[in-house]
Design an enzyme around this catalytic site. Structure first.
Site, PDB file in Angstrom:
ATOM      1  N   ALA A  72      31.652-114.569 -66.647  1.00 16.58           N
ATOM      2  CA  ALA A  72      32.935-115.012 -66.090  1.00 16.58           C
ATOM      3  C   ALA A  72      33.579-116.039 -67.014  1.00 16.58           C
ATOM      4  O   ALA A  72      34.783-116.022 -67.252  1.00 16.58           O
ATOM      5  CB  ALA A  72      32.730-115.591 -64.698  1.00 16.58           C
ATOM      6  N   GLU A 116      33.694 -94.402 -62.020  1.00 16.72           N
ATOM      7  CA  GLU A 116      32.240 -94.561 -62.172  1.00 16.72           C
ATOM      8  C   GLU A 116      31.873 -96.024 -62.001  1.00 16.72           C
ATOM      9  O   GLU A 116      32.677 -96.888 -62.293  1.00 16.72           O
ATOM     10  CB  GLU A 116      31.808 -94.172 -63.608  1.00 16.72           C
ATOM     11  CG  GLU A 116      32.125 -92.775 -63.996  1.00 16.72           C
ATOM     12  CD  GLU A 116      32.034 -92.541 -65.506  1.00 16.72           C
ATOM     13  OE1 GLU A 116      31.654 -93.462 -66.254  1.00 16.72           O
ATOM     14  OE2 GLU A 116      32.366 -91.417 -65.922  1.00 16.72           O
ATOM     15  N   LYS A 176      30.464 -99.502 -63.135  1.00 20.04           N
ATOM     16  CA  LYS A 176      30.260-100.132 -64.435  1.00 20.04           C
ATOM     17  C   LYS A 176      28.857-100.719 -64.414  1.00 20.04           C
ATOM     18  O   LYS A 176      28.587-101.734 -63.771  1.00 20.04           O
ATOM     19  CB  LYS A 176      31.299-101.216 -64.707  1.00 20.04           C
ATOM     20  CG  LYS A 176      31.164-101.786 -66.092  1.00 20.04           C
ATOM     21  CD  LYS A 176      32.373-102.601 -66.489  1.00 20.04           C
ATOM     22  CE  LYS A 176      32.357-102.942 -67.967  1.00 20.04           C
ATOM     23  NZ  LYS A 176      31.240-103.779 -68.369  1.00 20.04           N
ATOM     24  N   ASP A 213      25.446-102.473 -65.402  1.00 22.86           N
ATOM     25  CA  ASP A 213      25.241-103.728 -66.103  1.00 22.86           C
ATOM     26  C   ASP A 213      23.936-103.681 -66.888  1.00 22.86           C
ATOM     27  O   ASP A 213      22.893-104.131 -66.432  1.00 22.86           O
ATOM     28  CB  ASP A 213      25.233-104.868 -65.077  1.00 22.86           C
ATOM     29  CG  ASP A 213      25.688-106.164 -65.695  1.00 22.86           C
ATOM     30  OD1 ASP A 213      26.067-106.154 -66.880  1.00 22.86           O
ATOM     31  OD2 ASP A 213      25.660-107.189 -65.000  1.00 22.86           O
ATOM     32  N   TYR A 230      27.225 -91.752 -69.882  1.00 20.14           N
ATOM     33  CA  TYR A 230      28.598 -91.739 -69.384  1.00 20.14           C
ATOM     34  C   TYR A 230      29.642 -91.216 -70.375  1.00 20.14           C
ATOM     35  O   TYR A 230      30.819 -91.221 -70.078  1.00 20.14           O
ATOM     36  CB  TYR A 230      29.019 -93.109 -68.845  1.00 20.14           C
ATOM     37  CG  TYR A 230      28.753 -94.272 -69.794  1.00 20.14           C
ATOM     38  CD1 TYR A 230      29.325 -94.335 -71.057  1.00 20.14           C
ATOM     39  CD2 TYR A 230      27.935 -95.321 -69.395  1.00 20.14           C
ATOM     40  CE1 TYR A 230      29.082 -95.394 -71.898  1.00 20.14           C
ATOM     41  CE2 TYR A 230      27.683 -96.396 -70.237  1.00 20.14           C
ATOM     42  CZ  TYR A 230      28.252 -96.420 -71.479  1.00 20.14           C
ATOM     43  OH  TYR A 230      28.007 -97.475 -72.328  1.00 20.14           O
ATOM     44  N   LYS A 252      38.503 -93.666 -65.773  1.00 18.03           N
ATOM     45  CA  LYS A 252      38.821 -92.996 -67.035  1.00 18.03           C
ATOM     46  C   LYS A 252      39.772 -91.852 -66.736  1.00 18.03           C
ATOM     47  O   LYS A 252      39.500 -91.069 -65.807  1.00 18.03           O
ATOM     48  CB  LYS A 252      37.543 -92.436 -67.674  1.00 18.03           C
ATOM     49  CG  LYS A 252      36.501 -93.498 -67.963  1.00 18.03           C
ATOM     50  CD  LYS A 252      35.175 -92.894 -68.360  1.00 18.03           C
ATOM     51  CE  LYS A 252      34.153 -94.002 -68.582  1.00 18.03           C
ATOM     52  NZ  LYS A 252      32.799 -93.484 -68.810  1.00 18.03           N
ATOM     53  N   LYS A 290      36.740-105.223 -62.517  1.00 20.01           N
ATOM     54  CA  LYS A 290      35.550-106.054 -62.294  1.00 20.01           C
ATOM     55  C   LYS A 290      35.407-106.503 -60.845  1.00 20.01           C
ATOM     56  O   LYS A 290      36.399-106.772 -60.171  1.00 20.01           O
ATOM     57  CB  LYS A 290      35.625-107.302 -63.184  1.00 20.01           C
ATOM     58  CG  LYS A 290      35.532-107.014 -64.662  1.00 20.01           C
ATOM     59  CD  LYS A 290      34.131-106.599 -65.025  1.00 20.01           C
ATOM     60  CE  LYS A 290      33.700-107.004 -66.386  1.00 20.01           C
ATOM     61  NZ  LYS A 290      33.298-108.274 -66.740  1.00 20.01           N
ATOM     62  N   CYS A 323       5.192-136.886 -50.206  1.00 20.23           N
ATOM     63  CA  CYS A 323       6.059-135.943 -49.505  1.00 20.23           C
ATOM     64  C   CYS A 323       7.350-136.651 -49.096  1.00 20.23           C
ATOM     65  O   CYS A 323       7.298-137.715 -48.467  1.00 20.23           O
ATOM     66  CB  CYS A 323       5.329-135.403 -48.275  1.00 20.23           C
ATOM     67  SG  CYS A 323       6.415-134.488 -47.165  1.00 20.23           S
ATOM     68  N   CYS A 381       7.211-136.838 -44.987  1.00 23.45           N
ATOM     69  CA  CYS A 381       6.228-137.602 -44.207  1.00 23.45           C
ATOM     70  C   CYS A 381       5.485-138.654 -45.023  1.00 23.45           C
ATOM     71  O   CYS A 381       4.738-139.444 -44.465  1.00 23.45           O
ATOM     72  CB  CYS A 381       5.240-136.657 -43.531  1.00 23.45           C
ATOM     73  SG  CYS A 381       4.040-135.957 -44.687  1.00 23.45           S
ATOM     74  N   CYS A 402       2.454-130.638 -49.882  1.00 27.00           N
ATOM     75  CA  CYS A 402       2.309-131.864 -49.110  1.00 27.00           C
ATOM     76  C   CYS A 402       0.989-131.735 -48.355  1.00 27.00           C
ATOM     77  O   CYS A 402       0.715-130.698 -47.749  1.00 27.00           O
ATOM     78  CB  CYS A 402       3.471-131.995 -48.132  1.00 27.00           C
ATOM     79  SG  CYS A 402       3.103-133.048 -46.720  1.00 27.00           S
ATOM     80  N   CYS A 457       3.104-133.692 -40.844  1.00 26.43           N
ATOM     81  CA  CYS A 457       4.398-133.677 -41.535  1.00 26.43           C
ATOM     82  C   CYS A 457       5.450-132.958 -40.686  1.00 26.43           C
ATOM     83  O   CYS A 457       5.306-131.773 -40.382  1.00 26.43           O
ATOM     84  CB  CYS A 457       4.250-132.978 -42.887  1.00 26.43           C
ATOM     85  SG  CYS A 457       5.807-132.802 -43.765  1.00 26.43           S
TER      86      CYS A 457
HETATM   87  S1  IVH Z   1      32.659 -96.042 -71.081  1.00 24.12           S
HETATM   88  C1  IVH Z   1      35.305 -96.010 -74.341  1.00 24.12           C
HETATM   89  N1  IVH Z   1      31.506 -96.072 -68.743  1.00 24.12           N
HETATM   90  O1  IVH Z   1      30.787-101.291 -70.536  1.00 24.12           O
HETATM   91  C2  IVH Z   1      34.594 -96.410 -73.176  1.00 24.12           C
HETATM   92  N2  IVH Z   1      31.126 -97.901 -70.227  1.00 24.12           N
HETATM   93  O2  IVH Z   1      32.925-102.950 -71.950  1.00 24.12           O
HETATM   94  C3  IVH Z   1      33.315 -97.073 -73.465  1.00 24.12           C
HETATM   95  N3  IVH Z   1      29.625 -99.607 -69.343  1.00 24.12           N
HETATM   96  O3  IVH Z   1      29.899-100.875 -73.880  1.00 24.12           O
HETATM   97  C4  IVH Z   1      32.337 -97.017 -72.480  1.00 24.12           C
HETATM   98  N4  IVH Z   1      29.223 -98.619 -67.419  1.00 24.12           N
HETATM   99  O4  IVH Z   1      28.074-100.785 -72.134  1.00 24.12           O
HETATM  100  C5  IVH Z   1      31.686 -96.725 -69.907  1.00 24.12           C
HETATM  101  N5  IVH Z   1      30.519 -95.977 -66.654  1.00 24.12           N
HETATM  102  C6  IVH Z   1      30.694 -96.602 -67.811  1.00 24.12           C
HETATM  103  C7  IVH Z   1      30.092 -97.842 -68.099  1.00 24.12           C
HETATM  104  C8  IVH Z   1      30.328 -98.459 -69.326  1.00 24.12           C
HETATM  105  C9  IVH Z   1      28.966 -99.671 -68.180  1.00 24.12           C
HETATM  106  C10 IVH Z   1      29.561-100.635 -70.386  1.00 24.12           C
HETATM  107  C11 IVH Z   1      29.223-100.092 -71.746  1.00 24.12           C
HETATM  108  C12 IVH Z   1      30.341-100.493 -72.635  1.00 24.12           C
HETATM  109  C13 IVH Z   1      30.954-101.631 -71.886  1.00 24.12           C
HETATM  110  C14 IVH Z   1      32.413-101.710 -72.207  1.00 24.12           C
END
Ligand code: IVH
Length: 677
Positions: A36, A119, A121, A123, A231, A296, A320, A414, A417, A432, A438
């Protein structure tokens, strides 16, 4: 100084900071600040560069992501760059993205039925896999997008990655891309083990995945519970792929590559937002971490037309979720005392919004962990709150420590107590020694005693227990049964009615079972499963009281440590006195004939572990079925376990079973097994 001079300085400073964080993240696998905070810096820089385009330089981090690969691995040139994604943090920003897409494609009006592939995202860490003639030839990290590291030896250890594609008609050269991640359960289990062993923990599952992929010794990678969803595709030669992104993924799935089951084709911004809300609502119950969703443009022809700008495609955007890690300042470190006297350091924080709630306390687990992280009052720290896991302090930002801070020490006495705090050799936990003297331990013990799965006394909340303990009205669970309606009605925030209800539910709790009663006593190491085994094995309290450690060892689930804890508990006169008083007040249960575990049945000699929730029956019912067929049900997975039965939201036990190569059965397979007997 002139206004633009200010901007130059600010831009330079932001670039320096971002470069530093890129290095920590990409090269050292040791990020210093939460995403963040990083995102905020990038956005500030982007905004300044938008206002002052004349100040954009080709080496600005906005023009490039990531960092150079480390030398230890071979370098892989990505023939097609591995792009990154722009972020949208609000519905408005998503609308703006959609507008840009519509304008560029010269579509009419709002075109709210444009197809997007939506999809999660994921992590984790982005990985490229190269298949030549269907064989896995090479695995690489993203690196800086153009050059990554050769991690072939490590990706080959991941079960989710096929070494050979299945089916036919795959292109002779095909590069697929996706995310390698560590499922939440595996991550928690790994960190718990590391904590117990006094080793360094991973800050989050993403870091765990990235770190595991960059092990020089593939045997270490093999031990980590990694998974992968693909992906997208990169270079493709000698072969045809479908014309839509979603269909490409379907096809990859058929060739044996795993794709995320949560993906879906949606229409327009409305469809995207509905997907976002739905998945956001289920985020905590997914078995892997996601930090948002990705949309996408589904048509690959449209994608080609849209193209990309420096680092990111114009046809995709990441939306996000609220951050699960944030920065805040430690206002104090206090020590809490639990039921068994365990003294746990807790950081009091400047309140911060993270993981969807405002957090003002975070656990530091134990004194070793506190020392290792060296959290001090005044420090700026990263707090993390993921799902229903207790918020924790992940790490300290070294550069932001104020002058004159001192390390936090374990108190000798503690805090509640005043009894001595001691720590047994080899134990991570300090305790403790006040026992039931206690008030903190007493209150915690009472909370356990009244809890739903113990004596199930409704209407006796934590606050009321603390009040009753504070005025010394209740010292042991037996005192609960002396409480009168009038005195309860006079307590803070109690009325006549709620006092009467409480008295009624105390009365009702008197009729219980031996197993619940044993569990409610709060004997260390005796959880519900052990209490049930003890009750079934001995049938009556008197027999348990007179059982030797040797007799106890004959019970399913009871090992030497547990046996000695049980014996020690019943050797205390104080405890026997409480039990007698409870029985004198009318607490009772039906006693049964001592029953050894069935010595016959088709499941004789088989040990089961249940995890997650089953849909057709409760876990207790499943357990009874297994036991009635001669099988044994235990609480933890080991090499001796024969089967792990898993339901929805199965946790670390499932991961452990997979690691130990113990057979796992889902609910349907389990039903089949029962039906076949
Ligand atoms: S597509 C051109 N699909 O996010 C698009 N990326 O900030 C490139 N990531 O490097 C990636 N889930 O590590 C795509 N469903 C998903 C994703 C994904 C996670 C990550 C990936 C990428 C980063 C981009």
């Amino acid at each position: 100084m002139s206004k633009s001079g200010d901007s130059v300085k600010q831009i330079e400073s932001l670039r320096d900071q971002i470069r530093h964080h890129n290095y920590r993240y990409h090269v050292l696998d040791d990020p210093e600040v939460p995403d963040a905070e990083y995102d905020r810096l990038v956005r500030q820089l982007q905004a300044l560069e938008r206002d002052h385009p004349e100040l954009i330089t080709s080496d600005s981090p906005t023009q490039r992501v990531g960092d150079t690969p480390i030398k230890a691995f071979g370098t892989v040139e990505h023939r097609l760059p591995m792009l990154s994604l722009d972020n949208a943090f609000s519905a408005d920003e998503l609308h703006e993205f959609h507008r840009r897409v519509i304008d560029r494609l010269e579509l009419e009006n709002d075109n709210d039925d444009l197809d997007y592939a939506a999809e999660p995202k994921l992590d984790g860490a982005a990985v490229s896999l190269l298949y030549v003639d269907g064989r896995l030839e090479r695995g690489a990290t993203r690196g800086d997008g153009t050059r990554g590291e050769d991690i072939t030896h490590n990706v080959r250890t991941i079960d989710a990655i096929p070494l050979r594609l299945i089916g036919k008609d795959y292109p002779s050269t095909m590069e697929v891309r996706g995310e390698v991640f560590m499922p939440k359960a595996g991550f928690e289990a790994y960190n718990q083990r590391a904590r117990d062993a006094g080793e360094k923990t991973f800050v989050n599952p993403r870091n765990a995945a990235a770190g595991s992929l960059r092990q020089l010794d593939p045997r270490l990678t093999a031990e980590r519970p990694l998974d992968m969803y693909v992906y997208s595709v990169g270079v493709v030669e000698d072969g045809e792929l479908p014309g839509r992104h979603s269909e490409v993924l379907d096809q990859l799935q058929e060739w044996g590559l795993k794709t995320c089951p949560e993906r879906k084709v949606v229409k327009g911004v409305a469809g995207c937002l509905a997907f976002y809300d739905d998945l956001g609502g289920r985020r905590d119950s997914l078995s892997y971490e996601i930090d948002g969703v990705v949309y996408k443009v589904n048509s690959l022809a449209d994608q080609r037309e849209l193209g990309f700008v420096s680092r990111a495609p114009r046809w995709a955007i990441a939306h996000k979720f609220p951050a699960q890690e944030e920065l805040t300042v430690v206002q104090g470190v206090e020590f809490q005392v639990g039921r068994t006297g365990a003294v746990t350091p807790v950081a009091r924080l400047e309140p911060v919004f993270v993981g969807g709630v405002t957090v003002s306390n975070a656990t530091l687990h134990n004194i070793d962990e506190l020392r290792r992280k060296d959290v001090r009052v005044g420090d700026t720290v990263i707090v993390r709150r993921a799902g229903d896991v207790i918020p924790e302090v992940v790490s300290v930002i070294d550069g932001r420590r104020p002058k004159g801070t001192k390390p936090v020490r374990l108190p000798r006495k503690c805090p509640v107590c005043g009894s001595k705090v001691s720590r047994e050799e080899g134990e991570a936990v300090a305790r403790c020694t006040g026992g039931l003297y206690c008030p903190a331990q007493r209150a915690e013990e009472l909370k356990h005693f009244v809890s739903r799965r113990a004596m199930d006394i409704d209407g006796l909340g934590a606050k009321l227990i603390e009040q009753l303990v504070a005025i010394d009205r209740i010292n042991t669970p037996a005192d609960l049964y002396q409480l009168r309606q009038e005195e309860l009605a006079a307590m803070e925030r109690m009325g006549e009615k709620s006092a009467q209800n409480l008295v009624d539910s105390i009365e009702k709790s008197k009729g219980t079972t031996l197993s619940r009663f044993l569990y409610s006593l709060g004997i260390r190491e005796v959880g519900e499963a052990t209490a049930a085994s003890l009750a079934a094995h001995f049938g009556s309290l008197a027999t348990i009281l007179s059982a030797s450690e040797e007799n106890l060892l004959a019970v399913t689930d009871v090992g030497p440590v547990v046996a000695s804890r049980i014996r020690a508990f019943f050797d205390e006169d104080h405890n026997l006195d409480v039990i007698k008083r409870l029985q004198d007040s009318g607490v009772h249960w039906a006693e049964t004939e001592p029953r050894a575990a069935p010595d016959d049945g088709p499941l004789l000699g088989k040990t089961f572990v249940l995890t997650g929730s089953l849909s057709g029956m409760t876990r207790d019912e499943a357990k009874e079925r297994i036991q009635s067929l001669g099988g044994k049900v235990t609480g933890s997975v080991s090499k001796k376990t024969d089967f792990v039965i898993f339901g929805e939201k199965a946790g670390s036990k499932l991961t452990k079973a997979q690691q130990l190569e113990v057979a796992t059965l889902d609910e349907a397979q389990f039903m089949k097994l029962l039906a076949g007997i």
